[in-house]
Write an enzyme that holds these catalytic residues in place. Structure first.
Site, PDB file in Angstrom:
ATOM      1  N   HIS A  14      -4.386 -15.495  10.011  1.00 31.89           N
ATOM      2  CA  HIS A  14      -3.679 -14.220   9.892  1.00 31.89           C
ATOM      3  C   HIS A  14      -4.465 -13.011  10.394  1.00 31.89           C
ATOM      4  O   HIS A  14      -4.062 -11.884  10.173  1.00 31.89           O
ATOM      5  CB  HIS A  14      -3.206 -13.947   8.450  1.00 31.89           C
ATOM      6  CG  HIS A  14      -2.505 -15.098   7.813  1.00 31.89           C
ATOM      7  ND1 HIS A  14      -1.362 -15.657   8.337  1.00 31.89           N
ATOM      8  CD2 HIS A  14      -2.792 -15.818   6.701  1.00 31.89           C
ATOM      9  CE1 HIS A  14      -0.986 -16.668   7.570  1.00 31.89           C
ATOM     10  NE2 HIS A  14      -1.832 -16.793   6.576  1.00 31.89           N
ATOM     11  N   PRO A  71       0.831  -1.210   0.000  1.00 32.73           N
ATOM     12  CA  PRO A  71       0.000   0.000   0.000  1.00 32.73           C
ATOM     13  C   PRO A  71       0.865   1.259   0.000  1.00 32.73           C
ATOM     14  O   PRO A  71       1.829   1.344   0.755  1.00 32.73           O
ATOM     15  CB  PRO A  71      -0.792  -0.101   1.309  1.00 32.73           C
ATOM     16  CG  PRO A  71      -0.470  -1.405   1.919  1.00 32.73           C
ATOM     17  CD  PRO A  71       0.669  -2.017   1.200  1.00 32.73           C
ATOM     18  N   GLU A  72       0.534   2.194  -0.855  1.00 34.38           N
ATOM     19  CA  GLU A  72       1.235   3.473  -0.858  1.00 34.38           C
ATOM     20  C   GLU A  72       0.365   4.511  -0.139  1.00 34.38           C
ATOM     21  O   GLU A  72      -0.735   4.206   0.323  1.00 34.38           O
ATOM     22  CB  GLU A  72       1.567   3.899  -2.288  1.00 34.38           C
ATOM     23  CG  GLU A  72       2.646   2.998  -2.911  1.00 34.38           C
ATOM     24  CD  GLU A  72       3.447   3.698  -4.003  1.00 34.38           C
ATOM     25  OE1 GLU A  72       3.470   4.943  -4.031  1.00 34.38           O
ATOM     26  OE2 GLU A  72       4.046   2.987  -4.825  1.00 34.38           O
ATOM     27  N   ARG A 119       1.912 -11.829   5.632  1.00 35.99           N
ATOM     28  CA  ARG A 119       3.380 -11.797   5.575  1.00 35.99           C
ATOM     29  C   ARG A 119       4.011 -11.169   6.813  1.00 35.99           C
ATOM     30  O   ARG A 119       5.221 -11.240   7.007  1.00 35.99           O
ATOM     31  CB  ARG A 119       3.823 -11.070   4.302  1.00 35.99           C
ATOM     32  CG  ARG A 119       3.352 -11.823   3.061  1.00 35.99           C
ATOM     33  CD  ARG A 119       3.761 -11.121   1.792  1.00 35.99           C
ATOM     34  NE  ARG A 119       5.212 -11.119   1.623  1.00 35.99           N
ATOM     35  CZ  ARG A 119       5.823 -10.489   0.633  1.00 35.99           C
ATOM     36  NH1 ARG A 119       5.140  -9.817  -0.258  1.00 35.99           N
ATOM     37  NH2 ARG A 119       7.140 -10.524   0.536  1.00 35.99           N
TER      38      ARG A 119
END
Ligand code: ZN
Length: 283
Positions: free
Chosen positions: A100, A2-3, A119
Site C-alpha cells: 500500500h 483525518p480531520e 483503503r
C-alpha cells in the site's frame, strides 16, 4: 478519518523537508487511488522544487516551480511518513517498502516521503497553481474556519432560513470548509446548542458563539498535534498517535463534563453519523 487538525499536523510535519526542496524522483506504484492519477504524474513532479506546502480544508497543496500544484487528499486511511530526514527530526533509516505504499517522493535532500493508503479513498491531482481555486474539489468549499472570512456575521447569514439541523449545516463544506464530525460535536457542546436544532431557528447570539468555539476546538487540536484516530500516523513517522480528550465525542454513557450536570452523554445517529451531546446542557 483525518480531520482538519490532523491534516494541518501532517502539513507542519512535511513542510520542513519539502518546502524549498526538489523532488529528485517520484515513484507511482499504481494507476489510481480513489480516482486515476493525473497523466504523467511522476514525470511532471520529477525535478520540481516545492515552493510552498499549503492546506485548504483537508487538502494538502504543494505549489511547484513549474507553475503546477500537487493536491493530496488523505481520504479515510491515507498517511504520509517521512524517513531519512537530513534535519534529524524524523526517523533516520528508510523503512522497507510496505504494501500500500502507492506514491513515494524521494527528495534531493535525502528525505523520503511515503504515501500509504490501504483503503485507497485518498486522491492526488495536478492543476495550474494560478487557477487552483477553480479545481472541482476546491471551488465548492466555503471559507476556512480559521481564516478571516469565517466570522460571526458570515455564519449568521449562512444559517438564515436553513431548515437543516445545525449539525448538518456545520458539516456542509460549502458553509465552512474542513469541519468534520468530531469538532462539530465538540463546538456544539461548548455553545450549549442541541445538534438537533434547526440552523435557521437558533438566535443570532448563539450562532455567533459558534465561531470562537469552532476556532478554539480546532486550534487546541492542532496544538496538541492532531487527535487520536484509527489508521492515522503523524507525519513524523511515529507509529503512535496523539491521544486527545474530548468533552462529548466518543463518550456515550459517560458523565457530562459540565460542573453540576448529572446527565450522561447521549449518542444519536444523524445522516448516518454518530452525534454525541448532553441532552441537558445542549438545548
Ligand atoms: Zn450536561
Amino acid at each position: 478519518m483525518p480531520e482538519l487538525p490532523e491534516v494541518e499536523t501532517v502539513r507542519r510535519g512535511l513542510a520542513p523537508v519539502m518546502e524549498g526542496q526538489v523532488m529528485a524522483r517520484v515513484e507511482v506504484n499504481r494507476p489510481d487511488l480513489r480516482w486515476p492519477f493525473p497523466e504523467r504524474m511522476a514525470e511532471r513532479l520529477t525535478g520540481q522544487r516545492v515552493l510552498q506546502l499549503r492546506r485548504r480544508s483537508k487538502y494538502l497543496l504543494a505549489d511547484l516551480e513549474s507553475g503546477e500544484t500537487l493536491l493530496v487528499h488523505l481520504g479515510m486511511s491515507g498517511r504520509m511518513t517521512v524517513s531519512g530526514d537530513p534535519l534529524g527530526r524524523f526517523v533516520h533509516d528508510h523503512p522497507a517498502a510496505q504494501k500500500h505504499d502507492h506514491v513515494v517522493f524521494h527528495m534531493e535532500n535525502g528525505a523520503r516521503i511515503t504515501f500509504n493508503d490501504p483503503r485507497r479513498f485518498g486522491a492526488m491531482d495536478l492543476m495550474e497553481t494560478a487557477t487552483a481555486d477553480q479545481h472541482k474539489l476546491l471551488s465548492v468549499l466555503g471559507p476556512e474556519p480559521l481564516g478571516n472570512e469565517f466570522d460571526e456575521a458570515y455564519l449568521i447569514a449562512a444559517f438564515r432560513g436553513k431548515n437543516t439541523p445545525v449539525k448538518s449545516a456545520l458539516l456542509d463544506q460549502g458553509i465552512v470548509a474542513g469541519l468534520g464530525n468530531i469538532y462539530v460535536c465538540e463546538a456544539l457542546f461548548r455553545c450549549g446548542i442541541s445538534p438537533l436544532r434547526k440552523a435557521g431557528q437558533i438566535s443570532a447570539a448563539r450562532v455567533a458563539s459558534l465561531v470562537p468555539a469552532i476556532r478554539d476546538v480546532l486550534e487546541r487540536a492542532i496544538l496538541a498535534g492532531g487527535s487520536s484516530l484509527k489508521d492515522f500516523r503523524q507525519a513524523d513517522g511515529e507509529l503512535g498517535y496523539f491521544q486527545h480528550s474530548f468533552d462529548v465525542y466518543g463518550r456515550e454513557g459517560e458523565p457530562c463534563h459540565t460542573p453540576g450536570c448529572d446527565q450522561v452523554i447521549n449518542r444519536k445517529v444523524q445522516s448516518g453519523r454518530s452525534t454525541f451531546y448532553c441532552p441537558s446542557c445542549q438545548r
